[in-house]
Design an enzyme around this catalytic site. Structure first.
Site, PDB file in Angstrom:
ATOM      1  N   CYS A   1      37.221  40.260  39.352  1.00  0.00           N
ATOM      2  CA  CYS A   1      36.651  38.789  39.222  1.00  0.00           C
ATOM      3  C   CYS A   1      35.776  38.664  38.103  1.00  0.00           C
ATOM      4  CB  CYS A   1      36.303  38.619  40.656  1.00  0.00           C
ATOM      5  SG  CYS A   1      34.813  39.640  41.227  1.00  0.00           S
TER       6      CYS A   1
ATOM      7  N   CYS B   1      33.641  44.792  45.272  1.00  0.00           N
ATOM      8  CA  CYS B   1      32.284  44.408  44.652  1.00  0.00           C
ATOM      9  C   CYS B   1      31.616  45.941  44.812  1.00  0.00           C
ATOM     10  CB  CYS B   1      31.654  43.380  45.469  1.00  0.00           C
ATOM     11  SG  CYS B   1      32.589  41.953  45.699  1.00  0.00           S
TER      12      CYS B   1
HETATM   13  S1  FES Z   1      34.047  38.916  44.832  1.00  0.00           S
HETATM   14 FE1  FES Z   1      33.226  38.659  42.714  1.00  0.00          FE
HETATM   15  S2  FES Z   1      31.463  40.057  42.638  1.00  0.00           S
HETATM   16 FE2  FES Z   1      32.113  39.934  44.908  1.00  0.00          FE
END
Ligand code: FES
Ligand SMILES: Cc1ncc(COP(=O)(O)O)c(C=O)c1O
Lengths: 151, 398
Positions: A36, A105
């Site tokens: 992401c 993450c």
């Molecule tokens: S979902 Fe993007 S850093 Fe956690």
């Protein structure tokens, strides 16, 4: 947003520990997350093979900030070799779990710590087994998400 | 104190709407399809609501079809335009079937996903690009995209994320000149800006009660008399055989009351909210590397959507939540799919900028105190998250 964070995640997100930078750090590691686009940077201060101080800065979601905070707590005061055994699973467990879609993450935190340790080894001229950092060379692991089992 | 600034997601039920619903749960609970007195009283209420809703958007009562909300209305309009053209009698020769649909890149998923499904069935879909930053669709782009075999054009009246209001009347005029069915998803517009189906040159228009202080799970599709409408749900003969299923009478009564109330207060509310909105936008744009999403003027009165570089929207959203503010973000981290909002990308925001998006959306219940809280908390929280962001360090250094 169909996800619920544990009380520990909320605590470490709202009051993150060890935020900041270390001037003249002995090791610095910055990693980006392919999933992401988030980024974490870790600074280490090493004294006698022990992580005397650690700081981080993170660009990312609540889970990224909380795992950064928890990862730095878990390695602070520990021997460098010990810190190398840190896994994203251990970080997630210490936070009482993460929603499945947020497991990736926690990988960021593990990789940032390892990258910083590698940087420390390189700078200090300490020999090491490159296999220790094989995951980082591959550009990280577990970048798939969603299908990860909830802790 | 909490500041609910997520009215584009849903709104509170108005007192008038609740009062209008109550008699229809246990007092007048008959089925409008029944011939007895209980049924006929419910039927009369239904007809009354139909007339009031039609009047609010300048339609005829016979052009209103009640549905379960915006999603169903959109699906019904799109599938109808796609299938009715194929189902025409006598069936058109294969080469004369209309298999092309035009929409925009910033539609709600309740439009884009049905279109994707039709694409898999062999329809060709053209998604018009929007102008960078403003999100406006250019009528010239529509004109160039219209074809002999275009079955439907569907463009939203107002965008749910960035608040941009499209030039619907001009787009509708182009469709009408070419004899192409024109639908507009007006879910974010109805009750917030004037909506007149005649002036807008639309054949079909979707609305949803919970976006204007009506109840959730009820909406309507306007379909101009003469425009083709095929049912999505098959069964009983309700809604002139276009939408089967016993009508949600309490919901429909609530929707009618809410819409009348919103329409009556529209001018005054819109003026007040525009003031609040612009105050927030001006204040937030003073922060460095901050961008307004959507057009400055062609904009819903209650929408403030911005991107703050160097931070991530979910973190911003949750810190604001902890400070008592309910907001929303189009960041990848909030999406579940880890993809940033298609709307922000279509506006030309790079991934990392779309990451730092925040939407504050107001309603007529929004108070001065709520705005003051946002004016204070948003810049504070933005600055804090930037202070712990390695990306911001780099941006600041240039
Ligand atoms: S979902 Fe993007 S850093 Fe956690
Ligand atoms: C532009 C737009 N279209 C459609 C919908 C879906 O409406 P509903 O929630 O009534 O199904 C929404 C709201 O979520 C919306 O904002």
């Amino acid at each position: 947003m169909a996800m619920v964070y544990s009380e520990k995640v909320k605590d470490h997100f709202i009051n993150p520990r060890n935020v900041g930078e270390i001037e003249n750090a002995d090791g610095v590691g910055e990693v980006g997350n392919a999933s992401c686009g988030d980024i974490m940077k870790v600074y280490l201060q090493i004294e006698d093979g022990v992580i005397a101080d650690v700081k981080f800065k993170t660009f990312g979601c609540a889970s990224a900030i909380a795992t950064s905070s928890m990862a730095t707590e878990l390695i602070k005061g520990r021997a460098v070799e010990e810190a190398l055994t840190l896994t994203n699973k251990a970080v997630a467990e210490a936070l009482d779990g993460l929603p499945p879609v947020k497991m990736h993450c926690s990988v960021l935190a593990e990789e940032a710590v390892k990258t910083a340790i590698k940087d420390y080894y390189d700078r200090a001229g300490i020999a090491y087994d490159p296999a220790l950092f094989a995951d980082l060379e591959r550009g990280g692991h577990a970048h798939d998400h969603g299908d990860l089992v909830e802790e | 104190m909490r500041a609910y600034l997520d009215n584009a997601a849903t709104t509170r039920l108005s007192d008038a709407a609740r009062e209008a619903m109550l008699p229809y749960f246990d007092g007048i609970y008959g089925n409008p399809s029944s011939l007895h007195d209980e049924g006929q009283r419910a039927g009369a209420a239904l007809q009354n609501a139909r007339e009031r809703i039609a009047a609010a958007i300048h339609a005829d009562p016979g052009e209103i079809y009640f549905t379960s909300g915006g999603t169903e209305s959109n699906n019904m309009a799109i599938c109808s335009a796609a299938n009715c053209s194929a189902a025409r009698r006598p069936a058109p020769a294969p080469e004369r079937r209309k298999r092309h649909i035009i929409s925009s890149a910033i539609e709600h998923h309740a439009v884009l996903h049905p279109l994707e499904a039709l694409q898999k069935e062999g329809f060709e879909i053209t998604l018009l690009p929007v102008e960078p930053e403003t999100g406006l669709v250019k009528p010239a782009d529509l004109e160039a995209a219209l074809r002999e075999d275009t079955a439907l054009v569907t463009i939203m009246t107002a965008n749910n994320e960035v608040g941009t209001i499209q030039p619907i009347a001009a787009l509708g005029e182009l469709c009408r000149a070419r004899g192409v069915v024109f639908h507009s998803d007006a879910v974010q517009a109805v009750g917030h800006i004037p909506v007149d189906v005649r002036a807008m040159n639309v054949d079909m228009l979707s609305l949803s009660a919970h976006k204007f202080h009506g109840p959730k799970g009820v909406g309507a599709l306007y379909c101009r008399r003469g425009a083709p409408l095929c049912p999505l749900l098959l069964g009983g003969a309700q809604e002139r055989s276009r939408r089967a299923g016993t009508e949600n009478i309490p919901g429909i009564m609530g929707m009618a009351a809410a819409l009348e109330e919103s329409a009556a207060e529209l001018a005054e509310v819109s003026l007040r909210l525009t003031g609040f909105r612009d105050e927030m936008i001006d204040q937030f744009l003073r922060l460095p590397r901050t961008h307004l999403n959507g057009d400055r003027l062609q904009r819903l009165p209650g929408n403030a959507s911005l991107c703050f570089e160097g931070l991530e929207g979910e973190a911003l959203l949750l810190l604001l939540d902890a400070k008592g503010i309910a907001a929303s973000s189009g960041s990848a981290c909030t999406s579940g799919s880890l993809e940033p909002s298609h709307v922000l990308l279509a506006l030309g925001r790079p991934h990392e900028v779309a990451h730092g998006s925040l939407r504050l959306s107001l309603s007529r219940y929004t108070t001065r105190e709520e705005i003051d809280l946002a004016l204070e908390a948003v810049p504070q929280t933005v600055e804090y998250l930037r202070s712990i962001s390695p990306v911001w360090d780099r941006l600041r250094r240039g």
